[in-house]
Design a protein around this motif. Structure first.
Motif, mmCIF file in Angstrom:
data_model
loop_
_atom_site.group_PDB
_atom_site.id
_atom_site.type_symbol
_atom_site.label_atom_id
_atom_site.label_comp_id
_atom_site.label_asym_id
_atom_site.label_seq_id
_atom_site.Cartn_x
_atom_site.Cartn_y
_atom_site.Cartn_z
ATOM 1 N N ARG A 122 4.823 6.173 8.386
ATOM 2 C CA ARG A 122 3.656 6.966 7.996
ATOM 3 C C ARG A 122 4.060 8.384 7.577
ATOM 4 N NH1 ARG A 122 -1.357 4.895 10.184
ATOM 5 N NH2 ARG A 122 -1.014 3.020 11.438
ATOM 6 N N ARG A 125 5.655 8.440 4.095
ATOM 7 C CA ARG A 125 4.632 8.170 3.082
ATOM 8 C C ARG A 125 3.602 9.292 3.000
ATOM 9 N NH1 ARG A 125 4.427 2.746 5.366
ATOM 10 N NH2 ARG A 125 2.448 3.327 6.334
ATOM 11 N N GLU A 126 3.848 10.353 3.786
ATOM 12 C CA GLU A 126 3.005 11.553 3.804
ATOM 13 C C GLU A 126 1.593 11.265 4.312
ATOM 14 O OE1 GLU A 126 3.161 13.326 -0.046
ATOM 15 O OE2 GLU A 126 5.263 13.930 0.150
ATOM 16 N N GLU A 127 1.431 10.211 5.086
ATOM 17 C CA GLU A 127 0.129 9.944 5.685
ATOM 18 C C GLU A 127 -0.203 10.970 6.762
ATOM 19 O OE1 GLU A 127 -0.403 5.982 7.068
ATOM 20 O OE2 GLU A 127 0.451 5.055 5.266
#
Length: 264
Positions: A122, A125-127
């Motif tokens: 996460r 993925r820059e979540e």
């Protein structure tokens, strides 16, 4: 600029930085556990996930653990003529030491690594950044439910390992070493006491807490892309094992000094 360069040149700067960051995450998890809304659904899902990936390996590992402890102590007690105390020695060793350690190994190795990989994926993925931009606290939303699930499952697994290990040790002592079933159980009940189970449960709580927090910390700070996540998973498992073994030594020493042994 001079402060940064001097800190980077200090050999232990990175270690102290990681310790401080993990300590801050501990405090943030403690605060987040009492904030509302509590992520009940995520907590239940993570508890089920932890249990699903650890319960079968834990059951399979606890049997040889109990057998090895019973066989080794049974052989030793036979040599010194104290075979009647095999149940007490092996039972207390399983409850106080083997059960929490087996739980720690499985929670950190199976559950903690999965938590680190999930949060690390996460992060790259820059979540996590997107959640912060939207005003969602990633600690409360992602980390707190996973840490509490690790604690909850660790306590349950610790009890299961104690029971399975005792049964395995009893079976091997009676069937392999010709031990007396009544003496095995009687010696354990004569010397065991409630604080033995309490310290085992306390160790399980701390092991689950440490494993969850360290896994989450490494997942929140991977270096690089997917390879960095893999490195973070390896680091989380190794660091967790080192910290848990250190905690085990400290707690065992404190327990033996504070709680007097029960006399038969």
């Amino acid at each position: 600029m001079s402060t940064r360069s001097s800190s980077a040149g200090f050999p232990g700067a990175a270690v102290f930085g990681q310790v401080g960051r993990i300590t801050a995450l501990f405090l943030a998890v403690g605060r987040g556990a009492f904030r509302r809304p509590f992520q009940v659904r995520e907590f239940l899902y993570q508890s089920w996930f932890f249990a699903s990936v650890t319960i079968l390996p834990t059951a399979l590992v606890s049997i040889p653990f109990g057998a090895v402890v019973a066989l080794q102590l049974g052989s030793l007690t036979q040599q010194i003529g104290a075979q009647s105390f095999t149940g007490a020695a092996s039972g207390l060793a399983i409850v106080q030491q083997a059960s929490p350690l087996v739980t720690a190994l499985l929670v950190a190795g199976a559950g903690g690594s999965a938590v680190c990989a999930d949060i690390g994926a996460r992060t790259i993925r820059e979540e996590i950044d997107a959640m912060e931009v939207l005003g969602v606290d990633p600690i409360q939303r992602l980390v707190v439910p996973r840490v509490l699930a690790a604690i909850f499952v660790a306590v349950l697994l610790n009890g299961m390992v104690s029971v399975v290990g005792m049964v395995g040790g009893y079976a091997f002592n009676v069937l392999v070493q010709d031990g007396t079933p009544g003496a095995y159980l009687a010696s354990f009940s004569a010397l065991a006491q409630l604080p033995d189970l309490a310290v085992s449960s306390i160790k399980a709580v701390l092991y689950g807490l440490v494993a969850g927090v360290i896994a989450a910390d490494r997942g929140l700070h991977p270096k690089g892309g997917p390879k960095g996540v893999g490195d973070a998973v390896n680091q989380s498992v190794v660091i967790t094992f080192l910290v848990l073994f250190l905690i085990n030594v400290v707690l065992t020493g404190i327990y033996l000094q504070v709680v007097p042994p029960k006399l038969s």
